[in-house]
Design a protein around this motif. Structure first.
Motif, mmCIF file in Angstrom:
data_model
loop_
_atom_site.group_PDB
_atom_site.id
_atom_site.type_symbol
_atom_site.label_atom_id
_atom_site.label_comp_id
_atom_site.label_asym_id
_atom_site.label_seq_id
_atom_site.Cartn_x
_atom_site.Cartn_y
_atom_site.Cartn_z
ATOM 1 N N THR A 70 -10.101 14.257 -9.822
ATOM 2 C CA THR A 70 -9.457 12.937 -9.807
ATOM 3 C C THR A 70 -8.046 12.945 -9.238
ATOM 4 O O THR A 70 -7.571 11.910 -8.749
ATOM 5 N N GLY A 71 -7.358 14.082 -9.342
ATOM 6 C CA GLY A 71 -5.973 14.109 -8.899
ATOM 7 C C GLY A 71 -5.015 13.461 -9.872
ATOM 8 O O GLY A 71 -3.873 13.160 -9.512
ATOM 9 N N PHE A 129 -1.615 7.052 -8.667
ATOM 10 C CA PHE A 129 -2.929 6.475 -8.382
ATOM 11 C C PHE A 129 -3.151 6.260 -6.883
ATOM 12 O O PHE A 129 -4.192 5.724 -6.485
ATOM 13 N N GLY A 130 -2.187 6.665 -6.059
ATOM 14 C CA GLY A 130 -2.271 6.423 -4.626
ATOM 15 C C GLY A 130 -3.528 6.934 -3.954
ATOM 16 O O GLY A 130 -4.126 6.227 -3.128
ATOM 17 N N MET A 184 -10.441 6.267 -1.356
ATOM 18 C CA MET A 184 -11.823 6.471 -1.795
ATOM 19 C C MET A 184 -12.783 5.564 -1.035
ATOM 20 O O MET A 184 -12.454 4.451 -0.651
ATOM 21 N N LYS A 185 -13.994 6.085 -0.835
ATOM 22 C CA LYS A 185 -15.087 5.275 -0.328
ATOM 23 C C LYS A 185 -15.992 4.889 -1.499
ATOM 24 O O LYS A 185 -15.892 5.454 -2.584
ATOM 25 N N ASP A 186 -16.854 3.929 -1.276
ATOM 26 C CA ASP A 186 -17.722 3.459 -2.349
ATOM 27 C C ASP A 186 -18.639 4.578 -2.825
ATOM 28 O O ASP A 186 -19.252 5.297 -2.015
ATOM 29 N N LYS A 204 0.839 -1.204 0.000
ATOM 30 C CA LYS A 204 0.000 0.000 0.000
ATOM 31 C C LYS A 204 0.872 1.250 0.000
ATOM 32 O O LYS A 204 0.548 2.245 -0.661
ATOM 33 N N GLN A 205 1.957 1.198 0.739
ATOM 34 C CA GLN A 205 2.841 2.355 0.787
ATOM 35 C C GLN A 205 3.448 2.625 -0.584
ATOM 36 O O GLN A 205 3.528 3.775 -1.036
#
Length: 889
Positions: free
Chosen positions: A128-129, A76-77, A82-84, A68-69
């Protein structure tokens, strides 16, 4: 049909003519800031898209903390936070209905209450970033190996997104973290960001980019926005069914558009929930509510007060925003680049036919309009100043070049005159030419040719030294260069001459000046004039007839400036020796010169009547005399160019045959195209469909189709290449049940048929697969029959497996029902040049049509003017006949 339309028009508006009515409708449709679709005609919508909302959850569940790090260090980190977010189809549809007309194609504007809000690449980037600036050209990586595919998908001929999901979720724990992260990114891209309606193939270019170390620097946001924006922009173009419902799909990342709606409208607590205030904006929202159309009343939208979509200073410093805001600040803006504005005054001018401007729409009040106009004027003045400075620099360089050339010509002129004086002037021991014989009564002899050559080639030879009683006699006659090959008595018929452009009548006694030379002012003037016309090469090249003398030769461009499609004809040819362009097209995407376009347009407009029904040219101008010879096709009518040139006409079989002929010819003669590829013609498709109807009953029926068998052997078409020498075959396909062109791409190595469709809003993938089934079945039979492939044995019986059919996704789409042929030609050109991944989107079809028409017109006109035929490279008839007889035996 025309009478019914006219009758209906008279019933609707009897006091106005149909043309007046049509004019008023066009003016009404062209009003900026009106609803794109009249509010009274708003249709009910059904969106076909079902993104997987559990992708983010599966990513977080699969990745270890160390992984994850690593993932968060990529571009795309943020998506891991994000939540659903459930896609709310009707919310998106209700917003799309509120789109208004405006002149900037790269933006969408919507009317909310009394305000107008904007959705563009800038808003998409903030939501979106993802990086939306920079070059998306991947040509330098096109040959890079795909290690991910080799390690994890080596047993698959084509990789689909379901394969990526399966491989990623079932990775063993021993897999190295870097590969896990890369496969996780590929899973996110294929199953969540680039949304499609059903399982699709993951392209090699996407896998290659994920596998590269430069993946983070690639503008994923730009590619994702272009796909999303294209589908949003054209969503409501679909016709409604009998119940008044339109069905369309949204590919790309429509959730970003939905989150932008949350940021713009006060929907928090109503349709969604804001859980934080951070950036990128997409991590701030969540919703699991399914929205019905009845829950979103129009009065609800009308009562909304749109919020300003502003960014804080910290957000502007984010890596994905920095360059975006730098470019935005450098470009002309309106109203401080706000995307929430008051409704503008109605504009009465028509919308531009090609609204591709980068400037934002003019939506401010009168005082602000003046400020904006002043700003634009200042920008124009600055640009003109830069142009003037560059022009002055170019002028200075050209003057320097001119002086250098003039100096070189002057030196050359001086050298020629000096050498001519040395040859023609009498020296000590010589006699005047008025004496026919010397004191001993012997005749004067002309100088031997080898002596003259030696004098010119050897700079140390003393040209002033006489050799006995031999003299150098000069005669200039009718601009022909010749020297006497034998020693003969000096007379008018055999005097040696040099072609310096000096014409005068020789006399028994040549006039001389006081210094002993033959030159007068008139002669010197002629010499200067002639030398000015002589091309000065880097090295003086002697003429064969007069060795040692500088002579005029045809200009030959530098090797780097020569076209790869040149043919040099020798002296034995009936065609004058020249450089002949073999092909109407050149490798790459080199646009025709402006002068060539102007010449074509001038020729095209002669006798052109665009409003005429049927043939668009008057009778005296409709014929092309002599006709243009384009390889297998002869074009004798201007109407052919009209259908190619205008946006309201569909290309016919002859257009496709001509263009695909020159495409395969371009490949054959180019030294810059690396792809081994050829093309077919329209007859090939017709023969395929014909034999498909009988091959299911009789597998051997194809053996009787001699013409069809000649295509892969290279025996039928002009400029054909045998399929044993290529890897790809491009074929124009006219669909059987639809008047629509598509491109078929037969990959011989992968044994698959790729289909390129420019109208997937109307022509569904299922229809494409059904239509090209004939090609998928017949082509393997064709290659097995000629011994190119071997058949399989199933239960002791011969079995020929059909080709796999792949529908290529994310292609530029046509905006009308006429441009499908242009798209097929452009698809083929980009495949040949290996630039299909970076093909412009949207495609400028108007420019593409003009360029094609200009290139073909210029090529046809040049062939007429120069009187040559470069299209005789088709297989000889006797070769084809011999092979037919051999098969018959």
């Amino acid at each position: 049909m025309d009478e019914k339309i006219a009758k209906r028009s008279r019933e609707i508006l009897p006091e106005e003519s149909p043309s007046q009515k049509k004019k008023e409708i066009m003016q009404h449709e062209a009003q900026d800031w009106d609803y794109r679709i009249d509010r009274k005609s708003w249709p009910v919508g059904r969106i076909m898209v079902s993104p997987k909302i559990d992708v983010i959850g599966k990513l977080n569940a699969k990745l270890k903390e160390s992984q994850k790090q690593l993932f968060k260090e990529t571009c795309f980190g943020p998506f891991l936070d994000m939540k659903d977010i459930r896609l709310q189809h009707q919310l998106i549809h209700k917003m799309l209905l509120r789109e208004v007309m405006q002149p900037n194609y790269n933006e969408m504007w919507f009317r909310i209450g009394e305000k107008h809000v904007r959705f563009s690449m800038e808003e998409f980037c903030i939501v979106t970033g993802l990086k939306c600036t920079g070059s998306s050209d991947i040509s330098e990586h096109v040959l890079a190996p795909i290690s991910l595919k080799t390690r994890y998908f080596s047993d698959l001929r084509a990789v689909y997104k379901k394969d990526v999901e399966s491989v990623f979720l079932n990775l063993p724990n021993s897999t190295n973290d870097e590969d896990v992260v890369k496969l996780g990114i590929l899973y996110l891209l294929s199953s969540y960001l680039f949304t499609t309606t059903y399982a699709k193939q993951v392209s090699d270019s996407t896998m290659r980019l994920v596998d590269l170390d430069e993946s983070d620097s690639f503008p994923w946001g730009k590619e994702l926005f272009n796909t999303t924006f294209t589908y949003l922009k054209s969503a409501l173009n679909t016709k409604a069914d009998d119940e008044g419902i339109i069905t369309y799909r949204l590919c790309g990342f429509p959730i970003a558009f939905q989150v932008w709606i949350y940021e713009t409208l006060p929907l928090d607590g109503i349709l969604c929930e804001k859980i934080r205030d951070s950036w990128p904006r997409i991590i701030n929202w969540t919703t699991d509510k399914r929205i019905m159309s009845s829950q979103l009343e129009d009065s609800m939208f009308d009562s909304f007060e749109a919020k300003s979509f502003e960014t804080c200073e910290d957000e502007k410093e984010a890596p994905y925003c920095i360059q975006m805001f730098e470019e935005a600040s450098a470009a002309p803006t309106h109203d401080n680049n706000k995307d929430v504005v008051d409704p503008p005054a109605r504009q009465r001018k028509k919308l531009s036919a090609a609204p591709m401007c980068n400037e934002p729409p003019n939506v401010v009040e009168s005082k602000e309009k003046e400020d904006s106009k002043s700003h634009y004027n200042e920008d124009i003045i600055n640009r003109l100043t830069d142009v003037q400075i560059k022009q002055e620099q170019m002028l200075h360089e050209m003057m320097s070049f001119k002086h250098g050339v003039e100096s070189m010509i002057a030196d050359f002129r001086k050298e020629v005159i000096e050498r001519f004086k040395q040859i023609s002037s009498p020296k000590a021991g010589e006699r005047h030419l008025d004496n026919k014989v010397d004191e001993k009564g012997s005749e004067f002899k002309s100088t031997n040719e080898n002596d003259v050559v030696e004098n010119f080639d050897n700079e140390e030879t003393d040209l002033d030294s006489p050799k006995g009683n031999e003299f150098v006699d000069v005669k200039v006659h009718e601009r022909e260069c010749a020297l006497s090959e034998k020693e003969q008595p000096l007379c008018e018929d055999n005097l040696p001459s040099f072609d310096l452009g000096i014409d005068f009548t020789p006399n028994d006694i040549f006039p001389r000046l006081s210094d002993g030379s033959f030159y007068t002012d008139e002669v010197l003037e002629n010499v200067d004039k002639t030398i000015d016309e002589v091309h000065i090469p880097d090295t003086i090249v002697a003429d064969q007839n007069m060795p040692g003398m500088p002579t005029k030769r045809p200009h030959k461009p530098n090797t780097l400036l020569q076209s790869p499609y040149l043919l040099n004809y020798g002296s034995s040819s009936d065609v004058p020796q020249s450089h002949v362009q073999l092909c109407a097209f050149e490798a790459g995407f080199i646009a025709p010169r402006v002068a060539d376009i102007d010449s074509f347009e001038k020729w095209y407009r002669e006798g052109h009547r665009p409003n005429k029904i049927g043939n668009k040219f008057i009778k005296r101008a409709e014929k092309i005399v002599p006709a243009f010879n384009f390889g297998p096709i002869t074009i004798s009518e201007k109407q052919w160019f009209h259908d190619l040139r205008e946006n309201d006409a569909t290309l016919e079989d002859t257009h496709m045959d001509v263009c695909f002929y020159y495409l395969r010819k371009m490949v054959k003669y180019s030294n810059t195209i690396n792809l081994r590829v050829t093309t077919t013609d329209c007859l090939f498709g017709s023969l395929i469909r014909k034999i498909f109807k009988t091959i299911s009953v009789d597998d051997n029926a194809i053996a009787d189709e001699v013409t069809l068998l000649e295509y892969p052997l290279g025996d039928y078409m002009h400029c054909n290449t045998p399929w044993r020498d290529i890897d790809h075959v491009l074929m124009p396909i006219m669909m059987e049940d639809h008047a629509h062109w598509i491109l078929g791409h037969f990959d011989l190595n992968k044994k698959c048929l790729n289909i390129y469709n420019s109208y997937d809003f109307r022509i569904k993938d299922r229809q494409l697969v059904e239509d090209v089934q004939a090609f998928a079945v017949v082509i393997p039979h064709l290659l097995v029959n000629i011994g190119f492939w071997k058949s399989n044995l199933v239960d002791g019986k011969e079995h020929i497996e059909p080709l796999d059919v792949n529908i290529i996704q994310h292609l530029p789409q046509q905006q009308n029902g006429f441009d499908c042929g242009i798209f097929v030609i452009e698809f083929a050109k980009h495949i040949i040049n290996q630039t299909i991944e970076s093909m412009p989107n949207p495609l400028d079809c108007s420019t593409a049509r003009i360029n094609l028409a200009t290139q073909l017109f210029k090529h046809g006109f040049d062939k007429q003017r120069n009187g040559y035929d470069t299209d005789g490279d088709n297989v000889a008839r006797k070769v084809r006949k011999a092979r037919r007889l051999k098969r018959g035996n």
